[in-house]
Design an enzyme around this catalytic site. Structure first.
Site, PDB file in Angstrom:
ATOM      1  N   GLU A  63      38.097  35.437  37.328  1.00  0.00           N
ATOM      2  CA  GLU A  63      38.119  36.352  36.330  1.00  0.00           C
ATOM      3  C   GLU A  63      39.606  36.632  35.722  1.00  0.00           C
ATOM      4  O   GLU A  63      39.720  36.699  34.621  1.00  0.00           O
ATOM      5  CB  GLU A  63      38.063  37.679  37.317  1.00  0.00           C
ATOM      6  CG  GLU A  63      36.863  37.904  38.018  1.00  0.00           C
ATOM      7  CD  GLU A  63      36.780  37.416  39.322  1.00  0.00           C
ATOM      8  OE1 GLU A  63      37.249  36.270  39.706  1.00  0.00           O
ATOM      9  OE2 GLU A  63      36.040  38.040  40.201  1.00  0.00           O
ATOM     10  N   CYS A  91      37.354  40.839  43.545  1.00  0.00           N
ATOM     11  CA  CYS A  91      38.067  41.422  44.575  1.00  0.00           C
ATOM     12  C   CYS A  91      39.006  42.354  44.217  1.00  0.00           C
ATOM     13  O   CYS A  91      39.234  42.697  43.043  1.00  0.00           O
ATOM     14  CB  CYS A  91      39.042  40.160  45.358  1.00  0.00           C
ATOM     15  SG  CYS A  91      40.087  39.398  44.103  1.00  0.00           S
ATOM     16  N   CYS A  94      41.824  41.102  41.289  1.00  0.00           N
ATOM     17  CA  CYS A  94      40.839  40.919  40.069  1.00  0.00           C
ATOM     18  C   CYS A  94      40.437  42.199  39.369  1.00  0.00           C
ATOM     19  O   CYS A  94      40.711  42.530  38.412  1.00  0.00           O
ATOM     20  CB  CYS A  94      39.627  39.891  40.304  1.00  0.00           C
ATOM     21  SG  CYS A  94      40.003  38.350  40.495  1.00  0.00           S
TER      22      CYS A  94
END
EC number: 3.5.4.33
Length: 173
Positions: A63, A91, A94
């Site tokens: 990402e 996560c 990100c």
């Protein structure tokens, strides 16, 4: 944020491309996660795959790399009106980058019950204090995305068993 947002044929097409990018990560021994960033005209402006091990960089998630590439391509860190497609639920790191990039929409495939920040483990974007909101669509090609990760980790565990057995047999000699 509604995880049941309408999924389009284009969403599936972009997720399939993200899965192809995940293959690049896997070929390098990385966890197979891929991401594609698309502008509002449906042009790909950024892409990425996990490179944390190869680059010795804990922030080199798919990402983050896709967002960085997109920002460089449009020469603006604000990625307004863009959509990020990623094979695995982001996560918290990100999610923070996604928030700061100001994308319009996030589409992800597999849920991440260990570290997912978009509803599986944490609810990052649900906090009313956040200064940006975005549309989230989850579960696009979830089975394919999940299977890719399961197969990768199963193979990795088998390799570790073989390595352990080999080391044991060498130490027994």
């Amino acid at each position: 944020m509604d995880a049941a947002k309408v999924r389009s044929e284009f969403d599936e097409k972009m997720m399939r491309y993200a899965l192809e990018l995940a293959d690049k990560a896997e070929a390098l021994g990385e966890i197979p996660v891929g991401a594609v960033l698309v502008d509002d005209a449906r042009n790909i402006i950024g892409e990425g795959w996990n490179l944390s091990i190869v680059q010795s960089d804990p922030t080199a998630h798919a990402e983050i790399i896709a967002l960085r590439n997109g920002a460089k391509n449009i020469q603006n860190y604000r990625l307004l009106n863009s959509t990020l497609y990623v094979t695995l639920e982001p996560c918290t790191m990100c999610a923070g980058a996604i928030l700061h990039s100001r994308i319009k929409r996030l589409v992800f495939g597999a849920s991440d019950y260990k570290t997912g920040a978009i509803g599986s483990r944490f609810h990052f974007f649900d906090d009313y204090k956040m200064n940006h909101t975005l549309e989230v669509t989850s579960g696009v090609l979830a089975e394919e995305c999940s299977q890719k990760l399961s197969t990768f980790f199963q193979k990795r565990r088998e390799e570790k068993k073989i390595e352990k057995a080999l080391l044991k047999s060498l130490s027994d000699k």
